[in-house]
Structure formats: C-alpha cells, structure tokens
Design an enzyme around this catalytic site. Sequence first.
Site, PDB file in Angstrom:
ATOM      1  CG  MET A  19      42.033  31.141  43.445  1.00  0.00           C
ATOM      2  SD  MET A  19      42.415  31.735  45.117  1.00  0.00           S
ATOM      3  CE  MET A  19      42.285  30.183  46.044  1.00  0.00           C
ATOM      4  CB  CYS A 102      40.708  34.388  34.062  1.00  0.00           C
ATOM      5  SG  CYS A 102      42.436  34.812  34.393  1.00  0.00           S
ATOM      6  N   GLY A 205      33.566  37.117  45.971  1.00  0.00           N
ATOM      7  CA  GLY A 205      34.187  38.436  46.032  1.00  0.00           C
ATOM      8  C   GLY A 205      34.155  39.019  47.424  1.00  0.00           C
TER       9      GLY A 205
END
Length: 347
Positions: A19, A102, A205
């Site tokens: 991240m 991304c 997810g």
Amino acid sequence: MVKIGPISLPDNPLLLAPMEDVSDPPFRAVCKAAGADLMYSEFISSEGLIRDAIKSRQKLDFFEFERPVGIQIFGGDEEAMALSARIVAATQPDLVDINFGCPVKKVVCKGAGAGVLKDLDLMVRLTRAVVRATDLPVTVKTRLGWDEASINIEEVAERLQDEGIQALTIHGRTRAQMYKGEADWRLIAKVKNNPRIRIPIFGNGDIDSPAKAKLYLDRYGVDGLMIGRAAIGYPWIFREVKHYFATGEVLAPPTIEERVAVCLQHLEKSVAWKGPVLGILEMRRHYANYLKGLPHIKDFRMRLVTAPDFSSVEAILRDIGVRYAGFVAERFMAGFTGSQVEESCAY
C-alpha cells in the site's frame, strides 16, 4: 505448505498488501510481529528507480527480520521495468512483484498499474521483461479487468503463468470499481480452479475479520489471503485470523494498553527510519485507526496530529493509556472503508 519458487510459506498464508504511503518498514515491522507471513514494499516507480529518485530508492529498504519480503515495481515501459528489476534484485529481496492493479488516476494515466489491463499484450511483454531480467521469483498483483465489459482475469492468469511468474494475487474488483461494492471472489475461484493453473493464487479484497477470512478461504479455495486496509492501525488482524483458523474461536481484541504500546513501537520505528520530522508527520495518518472505537477520543486525536515532536506524542499516547486503562474497544474493522488511503493506491 505453499511454494513461491524457493520460498516456503505455511498453509493458508496471510500476505500484507503493498500500500503506497502505508506499507513502509515501520508498518511492516508491526504487521510481521502480529503474524504476517509475506510482506511487500510500497510500490516503486521503475522510472523513479532509473532516475535514482530519492523516494523511490528509499522504498527499497527492508530488514532481515521481515523475510520473506517482496519489492513491488510498476511502469509501462519494458526496458525500464527490466532495468528496475535488476536494481531491485541487487538489494536481495526474496521476490519481485509487478503492480498491474493500482487504479488511481496518476498511475493509470501513465499507462501503468491497472492501466495495463487495457492492453493484455503489453502486460505480457512487461512481465516477460521482468522475468528475464532477474533470477528472483516474479509475482504479479492485479485486478479482474478494466471494467465489467472487459474482465479478462482467466486469460491474464494463463498468459502470465506462461511467461514465468510464480504466484498471482487477484483483487476481486475491476479498475472501474476502484474500492466500491463488494469484491467478486467467484472469479478469483475460477482462476484457482482452472486446470491449467499451477502457481499459487492469492485472493484480496474485503477481508476484514477472522470469520470472513475463514469463509472466503473455504468457499473459494485460494492458496492464501492478502490483507490490506484492515491492517492499517490494526496489525492484530493477522494474529486474530490465525487464531481463528487454528481454533475456530474469536481472539479477544487488544487492550488499550496493547494498542498504545504497539502504536508507540510503530512511532519509534518511523522516527528511526525517516528521521524526527518526517517520521512524526507520516505517522499521523495511523493514529485514528489505532484508537478507533474509543469513546470521546477526538480531542486526543487532534492533539496527536498537531504534536511537534516524539516526546510530545509519546506523552499523549501514555495519557490515553491511563485515561482508557482496562477499556477494550470493539474491533474497528466493521464498516471500515480505508478512505484515507484510497488515493494513495491501497489497491
């Protein structure tokens, strides 16, 4: 046991997602201590590495205790990706990961990240360039497709496996979805169940609780789970998921004393790695999540994000520990959207 080339991971491994502006060495350290099995760096621009950009080079830093650890790169030019893979390999991580997921505009507009989903032939060429440039295992993280009309993850998985990648992580959303709606793990399962696929398939997810982690692992049959936004300010998600896998029981959440102690560890590592100014500034994005669920905490949060130096922040955190001693906040993940990191490419 799950194998990525020569790397051995335990059954049902838990991966910490890469991240941007989050997955730096201080953050990875607290997640590793909480049980993350494999971690990735923030994503690094191939062009930045080639230009010797200071920020890009700093992202190559990792420590021995983090292993196994992967360095993630992104870009849209084959030569640049190959050269950056060689630069990464020189730092001797355990693997190189390619970012094809991304969704943020500033990355996509450069024909990188999820932007490559619109050109599968380019994705194949970029992957081939990286695989040929290094002897390290190469893995990929991507999404289901550009939008609902162009979902192509099954073909992507087959073609990238043919190019030599050794694991694939799939975020169950398209680029058009960004972070909205539910991740579609059925398509991840289709890839995993494809008889042509021999490499590990990891799902990503919406994993925000031990129960959901177990449900998704059992229902969709993936080789492991990648956790991202749910770990921000709550590295305990890894130990809670592992405890639930092992016992079927929900582990008690951390006490406020433990929250404060780990937040302080994170702060100390941030200052040690980035220096007394930047370390304090960049830590500010984490306080709200470490303290979420505590009643009447707003004033303390405001003091934390305006405190000018380490000793001031430390004093405020210790004050919080005393003020809420014995209090156990509810686990904050329910309803957490990670909105504060969406534009920083937490994909």
